[in-house]
Design an enzyme around this catalytic site. Sequence first.
Site, mmCIF file in Angstrom:
data_model
loop_
_atom_site.group_PDB
_atom_site.id
_atom_site.type_symbol
_atom_site.label_atom_id
_atom_site.label_comp_id
_atom_site.label_asym_id
_atom_site.label_seq_id
_atom_site.Cartn_x
_atom_site.Cartn_y
_atom_site.Cartn_z
ATOM 1 N N GLU A 182 26.923 42.716 41.501
ATOM 2 C CA GLU A 182 27.021 41.784 42.634
ATOM 3 C C GLU A 182 27.300 42.605 43.887
ATOM 4 O OE1 GLU A 182 30.651 39.927 43.656
ATOM 5 O OE2 GLU A 182 31.583 40.337 41.724
ATOM 6 N N LYS B 213 39.431 36.678 38.550
ATOM 7 C CA LYS B 213 40.202 36.982 39.750
ATOM 8 C C LYS B 213 41.668 36.789 39.411
ATOM 9 C CE LYS B 213 37.942 35.158 43.381
ATOM 10 N NZ LYS B 213 37.667 34.551 44.705
HETATM 11 N N1 PSU Z 1 37.172 38.740 41.792
HETATM 12 C C1 PSU Z 1 37.905 39.550 42.597
HETATM 13 N N2 PSU Z 1 37.527 39.678 43.893
HETATM 14 C C2 PSU Z 1 36.426 39.019 44.396
HETATM 15 C C3 PSU Z 1 35.659 38.182 43.528
HETATM 16 C C4 PSU Z 1 36.082 38.082 42.237
HETATM 17 O O1 PSU Z 1 38.891 40.124 42.169
HETATM 18 O O2 PSU Z 1 36.113 39.151 45.572
HETATM 19 C C5 PSU Z 1 34.459 37.456 44.065
HETATM 20 C C6 PSU Z 1 33.249 37.522 43.116
HETATM 21 O O3 PSU Z 1 32.088 37.739 43.887
HETATM 22 C C7 PSU Z 1 33.222 36.147 42.493
HETATM 23 C C8 PSU Z 1 33.730 35.299 43.630
HETATM 24 O O4 PSU Z 1 31.940 35.730 42.066
HETATM 25 O O5 PSU Z 1 34.784 36.065 44.185
HETATM 26 C C9 PSU Z 1 34.197 33.927 43.202
HETATM 27 O O6 PSU Z 1 34.494 33.210 44.361
HETATM 28 P P1 PSU Z 1 34.881 31.665 44.311
HETATM 29 O O7 PSU Z 1 36.249 31.596 43.700
HETATM 30 O O8 PSU Z 1 34.848 31.272 45.756
HETATM 31 O O9 PSU Z 1 33.862 31.011 43.452
#
Ligand code: PSU
Length: 304
Positions: free
Chosen positions: A28, A160
Amino acid sequence: MTSPSPLIVVSDAVQAALQEGRPVVALESTIFSHLGLPSPANEEALSRCIAAIEDGGGVAAITVVLDGVPRVGLDPSEHHRILGAANKAAERELPVAVAAGWPVGATTVSASLFLAAQAGVRVFATGGIGGVHRGDANDVSADLGALAEHSVVTVCAGAKNFLDLARTVEHLETLGVPVLGLQTDDFPAFYARTSGVAVPQRIESAAEAAAIADAQHRLGRSGGILVTVPIPEPDAIDAEVIDTAIETALAEAEDAGLVGAAVTPAVLSAIGNATGGATVPANLALAENNARVAVEIAAALAAS
Ligand code: PSU
Ligand code: MN
């Protein structure tokens, strides 16, 4: 090889590797932008992940939207454009990014899985996936639905770090996504190796992950597989230390009235401070390690 939408541009290097049956690993771009990691750690993360894939005999297929064009695989001269990306593009933003001609859209896991599947790339590496939020079980990342929909193996170190891991694992069960733990009984907690949440299926090797992906395909079952890999021991942060830091940071963010997109950066920086700056090197180490495992799985799949 499947034919992607004509709107999606797959690099020559990625196309050649796919045609010749060499391992390809999608990445990504959000984690390599300033939206995912502070500069210059983001650039270091990108080069270490690419090097890990190339050292394993593979080709990195970075996904991103550049000038309104969804791309799978970049020329190294284009890598710098990711670093300062203005927008985050989840899968649902892709049509918007194309129609509006976004200069740089940093793909999240969901967008990257869609693009990888379109291009015929079967393995994807990231740091952590999105999931179910703590305190708001209705706030569920689109990453989870994309994992269920697209037939790609995702390699991550958990979700995350400040999400609700138990609910995230349950949601993946509801969606029918196989969740594997590489040499772990616990669903990994990103910076920490353990979470107290059991991983549904333990595996011992990358070859075992590839065999499961191959079996899923031969069964005629579509959708992805999640391979979780604990952060390497030397860079891991103690689970209790991280958990206390997260609880404190979330409470402070709430007291400060932060909502929506403002929460993540504030919480990440508070956790970083609370751990004496250990989180950024930990993030780099786990991302690199995931890329290394992913290329092993891609190599095993390419040989099957
Ligand atoms: N995990 C991390 N840092 C990030 C992300 C995930 O530790 O920046 C990013 C990835 O690109 C993941 C996105 O797909 O956050 C998910 O975001 P949201 O919770 O807005 O769906
Ligand atoms: Mn979210």
